[in-house]
Design a protein around this motif. Structure first.
Motif, PDB file in Angstrom:
ATOM      1  N   GLN A  40      -1.222  21.892 -13.600  1.00  0.00           N
ATOM      2  CA  GLN A  40      -0.964  23.218 -13.033  1.00  0.00           C
ATOM      3  C   GLN A  40      -1.764  24.289 -13.770  1.00  0.00           C
ATOM      4  OE1 GLN A  40       3.287  23.521 -13.310  1.00  0.00           O
ATOM      5  NE2 GLN A  40       3.629  22.168 -11.557  1.00  0.00           N
ATOM      6  N   ARG A  41      -1.848  24.166 -15.093  1.00  0.00           N
ATOM      7  CA  ARG A  41      -2.602  25.128 -15.898  1.00  0.00           C
ATOM      8  C   ARG A  41      -4.095  25.076 -15.526  1.00  0.00           C
ATOM      9  NH1 ARG A  41      -0.111  24.080 -20.096  1.00  0.00           N
ATOM     10  NH2 ARG A  41      -1.411  22.412 -20.938  1.00  0.00           N
ATOM     11  N   GLU A  42      -4.634  23.867 -15.375  1.00  0.00           N
ATOM     12  CA  GLU A  42      -6.038  23.716 -14.966  1.00  0.00           C
ATOM     13  C   GLU A  42      -6.258  24.329 -13.589  1.00  0.00           C
ATOM     14  OE1 GLU A  42      -8.949  22.639 -16.113  1.00  0.00           O
ATOM     15  OE2 GLU A  42      -8.330  21.739 -17.989  1.00  0.00           O
ATOM     16  N   ALA A  43      -5.352  24.049 -12.669  1.00  0.00           N
ATOM     17  CA  ALA A  43      -5.520  24.488 -11.281  1.00  0.00           C
ATOM     18  C   ALA A  43      -5.327  25.993 -11.125  1.00  0.00           C
ATOM     19  CB  ALA A  43      -4.551  23.735 -10.381  1.00  0.00           C
ATOM     20  N   GLN A  44      -4.546  26.607 -11.998  1.00  0.00           N
ATOM     21  CA  GLN A  44      -4.304  28.044 -11.873  1.00  0.00           C
ATOM     22  C   GLN A  44      -5.582  28.858 -12.028  1.00  0.00           C
ATOM     23  OE1 GLN A  44      -1.112  28.863 -14.616  1.00  0.00           O
ATOM     24  NE2 GLN A  44       0.441  28.601 -13.018  1.00  0.00           N
ATOM     25  N   ALA A  45      -6.586  28.307 -12.688  1.00  0.00           N
ATOM     26  CA  ALA A  45      -7.856  29.010 -12.845  1.00  0.00           C
ATOM     27  C   ALA A  45      -8.664  29.012 -11.544  1.00  0.00           C
ATOM     28  CB  ALA A  45      -8.669  28.373 -13.965  1.00  0.00           C
ATOM     29  N   LEU A  46      -8.263  28.179 -10.591  1.00  0.00           N
ATOM     30  CA  LEU A  46      -8.946  28.131  -9.299  1.00  0.00           C
ATOM     31  C   LEU A  46      -8.392  29.240  -8.408  1.00  0.00           C
ATOM     32  CD1 LEU A  46      -8.649  24.273  -8.727  1.00  0.00           C
ATOM     33  CD2 LEU A  46     -10.700  25.515  -9.465  1.00  0.00           C
ATOM     34  N   PHE A  52     -11.275  21.812  -2.068  1.00  0.00           N
ATOM     35  CA  PHE A  52     -12.042  20.777  -2.766  1.00  0.00           C
ATOM     36  C   PHE A  52     -12.151  19.557  -1.858  1.00  0.00           C
ATOM     37  CE2 PHE A  52     -11.827  16.825  -5.280  1.00  0.00           C
ATOM     38  CZ  PHE A  52     -13.027  16.930  -5.982  1.00  0.00           C
ATOM     39  N   GLU A  53     -13.352  19.003  -1.819  1.00  0.00           N
ATOM     40  CA  GLU A  53     -13.606  17.830  -0.985  1.00  0.00           C
ATOM     41  C   GLU A  53     -14.300  16.765  -1.833  1.00  0.00           C
ATOM     42  OE1 GLU A  53     -15.829  17.645   3.152  1.00  0.00           O
ATOM     43  OE2 GLU A  53     -17.269  17.999   1.514  1.00  0.00           O
ATOM     44  N   MET A  54     -13.914  15.525  -1.616  1.00  0.00           N
ATOM     45  CA  MET A  54     -14.630  14.385  -2.181  1.00  0.00           C
ATOM     46  C   MET A  54     -14.923  13.471  -1.006  1.00  0.00           C
ATOM     47  SD  MET A  54     -13.554  11.789  -5.251  1.00  0.00           S
ATOM     48  CE  MET A  54     -13.939  12.906  -6.588  1.00  0.00           C
ATOM     49  N   MET A  55     -16.185  13.042  -0.894  1.00  0.00           N
ATOM     50  CA  MET A  55     -16.564  12.277   0.290  1.00  0.00           C
ATOM     51  C   MET A  55     -17.690  11.294   0.008  1.00  0.00           C
ATOM     52  SD  MET A  55     -18.888  14.901   2.547  1.00  0.00           S
ATOM     53  CE  MET A  55     -19.353  13.625   3.680  1.00  0.00           C
ATOM     54  N   MET A 127     -11.942  20.326 -11.548  1.00  0.00           N
ATOM     55  CA  MET A 127     -11.328  19.326 -10.659  1.00  0.00           C
ATOM     56  C   MET A 127     -11.497  17.914 -11.223  1.00  0.00           C
ATOM     57  SD  MET A 127      -9.658  20.754  -8.282  1.00  0.00           S
ATOM     58  CE  MET A 127      -9.268  19.239  -7.425  1.00  0.00           C
ATOM     59  N   THR A 128     -12.603  17.650 -11.879  1.00  0.00           N
ATOM     60  CA  THR A 128     -12.801  16.347 -12.514  1.00  0.00           C
ATOM     61  C   THR A 128     -11.785  16.147 -13.625  1.00  0.00           C
ATOM     62  OG1 THR A 128     -15.146  16.365 -11.946  1.00  0.00           O
ATOM     63  CG2 THR A 128     -14.461  14.869 -13.696  1.00  0.00           C
ATOM     64  N   ARG A 129     -11.486  17.205 -14.385  1.00  0.00           N
ATOM     65  CA  ARG A 129     -10.448  17.098 -15.422  1.00  0.00           C
ATOM     66  C   ARG A 129      -9.083  16.817 -14.802  1.00  0.00           C
ATOM     67  NH1 ARG A 129     -13.292  21.498 -18.300  1.00  0.00           N
ATOM     68  NH2 ARG A 129     -11.846  22.963 -17.375  1.00  0.00           N
ATOM     69  N   VAL A 130      -8.787  17.448 -13.676  1.00  0.00           N
ATOM     70  CA  VAL A 130      -7.526  17.193 -12.968  1.00  0.00           C
ATOM     71  C   VAL A 130      -7.481  15.738 -12.500  1.00  0.00           C
ATOM     72  CG1 VAL A 130      -6.197  17.744 -10.888  1.00  0.00           C
ATOM     73  CG2 VAL A 130      -7.129  19.590 -12.291  1.00  0.00           C
ATOM     74  N   LEU A 131      -8.574  15.254 -11.926  1.00  0.00           N
ATOM     75  CA  LEU A 131      -8.633  13.856 -11.475  1.00  0.00           C
ATOM     76  C   LEU A 131      -8.470  12.885 -12.647  1.00  0.00           C
ATOM     77  CD1 LEU A 131     -11.516  14.168  -8.875  1.00  0.00           C
ATOM     78  CD2 LEU A 131      -9.188  13.420  -8.374  1.00  0.00           C
ATOM     79  N   ASN A 132      -9.093  13.214 -13.778  1.00  0.00           N
ATOM     80  CA  ASN A 132      -8.945  12.360 -14.968  1.00  0.00           C
ATOM     81  C   ASN A 132      -7.503  12.325 -15.444  1.00  0.00           C
ATOM     82  OD1 ASN A 132     -11.654  11.673 -15.028  1.00  0.00           O
ATOM     83  ND2 ASN A 132     -12.191  13.183 -16.562  1.00  0.00           N
ATOM     84  N   ARG A 133      -6.849  13.469 -15.428  1.00  0.00           N
ATOM     85  CA  ARG A 133      -5.438  13.530 -15.842  1.00  0.00           C
ATOM     86  C   ARG A 133      -4.582  12.694 -14.893  1.00  0.00           C
ATOM     87  NH1 ARG A 133      -2.144  14.854 -20.195  1.00  0.00           N
ATOM     88  NH2 ARG A 133      -0.207  15.734 -19.446  1.00  0.00           N
ATOM     89  N   LEU A 134      -4.837  12.827 -13.601  1.00  0.00           N
ATOM     90  CA  LEU A 134      -4.117  12.044 -12.597  1.00  0.00           C
ATOM     91  C   LEU A 134      -4.306  10.552 -12.848  1.00  0.00           C
ATOM     92  CD1 LEU A 134      -2.626  11.554  -9.905  1.00  0.00           C
ATOM     93  CD2 LEU A 134      -4.842  11.854  -8.770  1.00  0.00           C
ATOM     94  N   GLU A 135      -5.534  10.120 -13.030  1.00  0.00           N
ATOM     95  CA  GLU A 135      -5.811   8.701 -13.253  1.00  0.00           C
ATOM     96  C   GLU A 135      -5.163   8.202 -14.540  1.00  0.00           C
ATOM     97  OE1 GLU A 135     -10.077   8.571 -12.965  1.00  0.00           O
ATOM     98  OE2 GLU A 135     -10.018   8.457 -10.778  1.00  0.00           O
ATOM     99  N   SER A 136      -5.092   9.058 -15.551  1.00  0.00           N
ATOM    100  CA  SER A 136      -4.430   8.676 -16.798  1.00  0.00           C
ATOM    101  C   SER A 136      -2.950   8.394 -16.580  1.00  0.00           C
ATOM    102  CB  SER A 136      -4.591   9.785 -17.852  1.00  0.00           C
ATOM    103  OG  SER A 136      -5.942   9.953 -18.180  1.00  0.00           O
ATOM    104  N   PHE A 137      -2.338   9.116 -15.660  1.00  0.00           N
ATOM    105  CA  PHE A 137      -0.921   8.887 -15.355  1.00  0.00           C
ATOM    106  C   PHE A 137      -0.703   7.637 -14.512  1.00  0.00           C
ATOM    107  CE2 PHE A 137       0.042  13.586 -15.908  1.00  0.00           C
ATOM    108  CZ  PHE A 137       0.869  13.395 -17.008  1.00  0.00           C
ATOM    109  N   ILE A 138      -1.469   7.503 -13.448  1.00  0.00           N
ATOM    110  CA  ILE A 138      -1.116   6.491 -12.448  1.00  0.00           C
ATOM    111  C   ILE A 138      -1.734   5.119 -12.682  1.00  0.00           C
ATOM    112  CG2 ILE A 138      -0.673   8.252 -10.691  1.00  0.00           C
ATOM    113  CD1 ILE A 138      -3.309   7.466  -9.350  1.00  0.00           C
ATOM    114  N   LEU A 139      -2.678   5.023 -13.594  1.00  0.00           N
ATOM    115  CA  LEU A 139      -3.300   3.724 -13.871  1.00  0.00           C
ATOM    116  C   LEU A 139      -2.791   3.161 -15.187  1.00  0.00           C
ATOM    117  CD1 LEU A 139      -7.007   4.595 -12.993  1.00  0.00           C
ATOM    118  CD2 LEU A 139      -5.392   3.289 -11.596  1.00  0.00           C
ATOM    119  N   PRO A 140      -2.712   1.852 -15.293  1.00  0.00           N
ATOM    120  CA  PRO A 140      -2.406   1.259 -16.604  1.00  0.00           C
ATOM    121  C   PRO A 140      -3.445   1.727 -17.631  1.00  0.00           C
ATOM    122  CG  PRO A 140      -2.347  -0.416 -14.883  1.00  0.00           C
ATOM    123  CD  PRO A 140      -2.887   0.846 -14.254  1.00  0.00           C
TER     124      PRO A 140
END
Length: 181
Positions: A40-46, A52-55, A127-140
């Motif tokens: 949330q802190r990272e995203a608040q700067a947006l 955002f799109e990834m394709m 957004m890459t930092r947000v994605l990295n944080r997400l992956e850190s949570f949901i992946l072993p």
């Protein structure tokens, strides 16, 4: 002869896998923005309304998320309601598959010129930092270390398990709600 039959099936399987991963990641981005204060802190700067799109280029699978304010994201599926602010584009399905199957880090893929970034680079990095944080949570942890540039040193097992459970529950709920609609 057999290789000629298997190759199209393998390509189709990679395409379906990347498409499914984009759907999961889009919903997971929305979910992690609801449960993690660091995201949330990272995203608040947006800016509010930031898209955002990834394709996969040129017209392959995609995910679109919008910052709706207060550090929260909303997943729009594969269509943007207006032009996107930042787009991360994989140049080929094979490149997207390497990243989405956690065989290659996003930073390595970018360094190897497998992807393009259109838009403000500082927002793309955020957004890459947000994605990295997400992956850190949901992946072993063993897989997450291969997927992210740097695994968070302050992410301990209890927090990881609780956050992952919350994220997965929200993702599953969103899939069910989408299926009902």
């Amino acid at each position: 002869m057999l290789a000629k039959r298997i190759q199209p099936m393998a390509s189709q399987a990679r395409r379906l896998y990347v498409e499914l991963m984009f759907q999961i990641m889009g919903r997971a981005l929305q979910a992690v923005s609801e449960v993690d204060s660091e995201v949330q802190r990272e995203a608040q700067a947006l800016p509010k309304g930031f898209l955002f799109e990834m394709m996969v280029m040129p017209d392959g699978s995609k995910l679109v998320v919008e910052h709706i304010g207060e550090g929260r994201f909303h997943y729009h599926g594969d269509s943007a309601p207006r032009p996107v602010d930042v787009s991360i584009q994989f140049k080929h399905l094979a490149h997207a598959f390497l990243v989405m199957s956690f065989q290659e880090k996003t930073s390595v893929a970018f360094a190897n010129d497998r992807m393009l970034v259109n838009g403000d680079v500082s927002y793309a990095v955020r957004m890459t930092r947000v994605l990295n944080r997400l992956e850190s949570f949901i992946l072993p942890k063993i897989i997450a270390k291969r997927a992210v540039k740097e695994y968070p040193a302050n992410l301990h097992l209890p927090e990881k398990l609780i956050s992952a459970a919350q994220i997965y529950l929200k993702v599953a709920t969103h899939f069910v709600q989408t299926a009902r609609a």
